[in-house]
Design a protein around this motif. Structure first.
Motif, mmCIF file in Angstrom:
data_model
loop_
_atom_site.group_PDB
_atom_site.id
_atom_site.type_symbol
_atom_site.label_atom_id
_atom_site.label_comp_id
_atom_site.label_asym_id
_atom_site.label_seq_id
_atom_site.Cartn_x
_atom_site.Cartn_y
_atom_site.Cartn_z
ATOM 1 N N GLY A 223 0.774 -1.714 -0.337
ATOM 2 C CA GLY A 223 0.028 0.145 -0.296
ATOM 3 C C GLY A 223 0.894 1.367 0.605
ATOM 4 O O GLY A 223 1.763 1.292 -0.450
ATOM 5 N N ASN A 224 0.150 2.186 0.802
ATOM 6 C CA ASN A 224 1.293 3.479 1.036
ATOM 7 C C ASN A 224 2.696 3.207 1.997
ATOM 8 O O ASN A 224 3.484 4.799 2.690
ATOM 9 C CB ASN A 224 0.183 4.271 1.585
ATOM 10 N N ASP A 225 3.245 2.211 2.354
ATOM 11 C CA ASP A 225 4.063 2.076 3.135
ATOM 12 C C ASP A 225 5.320 2.414 1.971
ATOM 13 O O ASP A 225 5.366 2.784 0.648
ATOM 14 C CB ASP A 225 3.833 0.157 3.413
ATOM 15 N N THR A 226 6.678 2.932 3.439
ATOM 16 C CA THR A 226 8.416 3.679 2.663
ATOM 17 C C THR A 226 9.011 2.519 3.192
ATOM 18 O O THR A 226 8.747 2.029 3.983
ATOM 19 C CB THR A 226 7.775 5.094 2.798
ATOM 20 N N PHE A 227 9.980 2.598 2.559
ATOM 21 C CA PHE A 227 11.239 2.271 2.506
ATOM 22 C C PHE A 227 12.533 3.030 2.752
ATOM 23 O O PHE A 227 12.280 3.913 1.911
ATOM 24 C CB PHE A 227 11.484 1.320 2.248
ATOM 25 N N GLU A 228 13.447 2.883 3.251
ATOM 26 C CA GLU A 228 14.645 3.703 3.321
ATOM 27 C C GLU A 228 15.826 3.312 2.389
ATOM 28 O O GLU A 228 16.049 1.496 2.588
ATOM 29 C CB GLU A 228 15.366 3.523 4.408
ATOM 30 N N ASN A 229 16.176 3.955 1.212
ATOM 31 C CA ASN A 229 16.619 3.333 -0.679
ATOM 32 C C ASN A 229 18.290 3.385 0.332
ATOM 33 O O ASN A 229 18.793 3.768 -0.509
ATOM 34 C CB ASN A 229 15.794 3.620 -1.512
ATOM 35 N N GLU A 230 18.943 2.750 1.258
ATOM 36 C CA GLU A 230 20.036 2.392 1.776
ATOM 37 C C GLU A 230 20.635 2.175 -0.080
ATOM 38 O O GLU A 230 19.883 1.236 -0.668
ATOM 39 C CB GLU A 230 20.143 1.472 2.409
ATOM 40 N N VAL A 231 22.084 2.355 0.184
ATOM 41 C CA VAL A 231 22.799 2.056 -0.827
ATOM 42 C C VAL A 231 24.556 1.741 -0.084
ATOM 43 O O VAL A 231 24.403 1.871 0.506
ATOM 44 C CB VAL A 231 23.256 3.041 -1.833
ATOM 45 N N GLY A 232 25.008 0.556 -1.130
ATOM 46 C CA GLY A 232 26.363 0.535 -1.102
ATOM 47 C C GLY A 232 26.177 -0.760 -1.780
ATOM 48 O O GLY A 232 26.019 -1.107 -2.886
ATOM 49 N N GLY A 233 27.906 -0.982 -1.481
ATOM 50 C CA GLY A 233 28.336 -2.691 -1.836
ATOM 51 C C GLY A 233 27.667 -3.511 -1.287
ATOM 52 O O GLY A 233 27.455 -3.285 -0.510
#
Length: 333
Positions: A223-233
């Motif tokens: 639904g309208n949930d969000t997430f933290e768009n972490e980046v890395g190796g």
């Protein structure tokens, strides 16, 4: 039978190492923090060539002395035990000091008691190679010779910086020990990026390790949930385990750092893979296909020396994510 001593044996990476060692015909002694953890691990492993010893606190004075007195015939030591948390309010006490002291403890005990020891391998991290700030500077480039620039006094400010600092301080203390003491054994370090992949023996979807929790959490986003768009190796845990086993026996791995990285990821990339493979899950979509743009902030990585030495193809992001999700989902059902 050749005996290998593995610290922190109940950990995510360590369990894969233990499994691979046993499959390769080694006898394994693993350290755990309690009898409960040891009994649970022994039940999972279910192999007569595995036994555990209890080391409650790797940072305590002479923490490994008694266990290495008891197992002074080990040929190899893999030191995987190290504290990891981003939530502590006491970063120096909970991260930095035990990481450094634990490394010094295993090296001193090995030098004193393990007279048949050929090689000691420490599980370090890409965090020892670049700081949490420099990792996100796309004007920079890093390789096996790089070190983060974090100073001790600056590392105590918060948990994230403390973790990165602890990794470089601990690994540097190991190399300094080798230079000053010149023991009979040699040293190698394995420096993985974010480590994902299926569990070695058993997956509890409610108690995933820190990295796999990123993938596990996506499976509950609707639904309208969000997430933290972490980046890395990223690197698959199975490749990290193989690198450790390679490091104990391969002569070319002596006095080397193995920088385990198979490219960059964003959580959006992982979400795209899951949505494409399992559209019926009806997960959130995020911003599909934004992954290549997401990772442009990251510094460049050159681990060609490691790849040339290991000479196998690392597991790709899609395979890693799918295998992990399949295991988590099968455990839930």
């Amino acid at each position: 039978m050749t005996k290998v001593f593995v610290t922190g044996a109940s950990g995510f990476i360590a369990q894969h190492i233990v499994k691979l060692l046993l499959e390769s015909g080694y006898e394994v002694v693993g350290t755990v923090r309690s009898k409960e953890k040891g009994d649970a691990l022994a039940k999972l492993v279910n192999n007569q060539n595995f036994q555990y010893v209890i080391v409650p606190d790797i940072g305590a004075y002479k923490a490994f002395d008694e266990s290495l007195k008891q197992h002074n015939d080990v040929s190899y030591i893999l030191h995987t035990a190290s504290p990891f948390t981003y939530t502590t309010t006491h970063p120096e006490q909970d991260l930095i000091i035990p990481a450094i002291q634990g490394t010094r403890n295993i090296l001193n005990a090995a030098d004193t008691y393990a007279k048949q020891l050929k090689r000691l391998v420490i599980t370090s991290s890409d965090a020892a190679i670049y700081s949490n700030v420099d990792e996100r500077n796309n004007k920079l480039a890093f390789n096996e010779q790089s070190w983060n620039n974090i100073k001790y006094q600056d590392a105590t400010v918060n948990a994230v910086t403390a973790y990165y600092g602890a990794k470089s301080f601990a690994e540097k203390s190991a190399w300094e020990f080798m230079e000053m003491k010149t023991p009979s054994f040699t040293l190698s370090a394995v420096n993985p990026s974010y480590v994902f992949g299926p569990q070695a023996y058993h997956c509890d979807p409610n108690h995933l390790n820190e990295s796999n929790a990123i993938i596990g959490d996506l499976l509950n986003k609707h639904g309208n949930d969000t997430f933290e768009n972490e980046v890395g190796g990223y690197i698959d845990v199975r490749d990290v385990a193989k690198a450790h086993v390679f490091a104990i026996t391969n002569e070319d791995a002596a006095n080397r750092r193995l920088f385990m990285n198979n490219g960059h990821f964003s959580v959006q990339m992982m979400l795209d893979i899951v949505n494409q493979k399992w559209p019926e899950l009806n997960l959130i979509k995020g911003t599909p296909c934004s992954g290549p743009e997401d990772i442009k902030v990251l510094a460049r990585v050159d681990n060609s020396a490691t790849r040339k030495l290991l000479q196998w193809k690392f597991i790709d992001l899609e395979t890693m994510v799918i295998d992990t999700v399949q295991q988590i989902s099968s455990t839930k059902n």
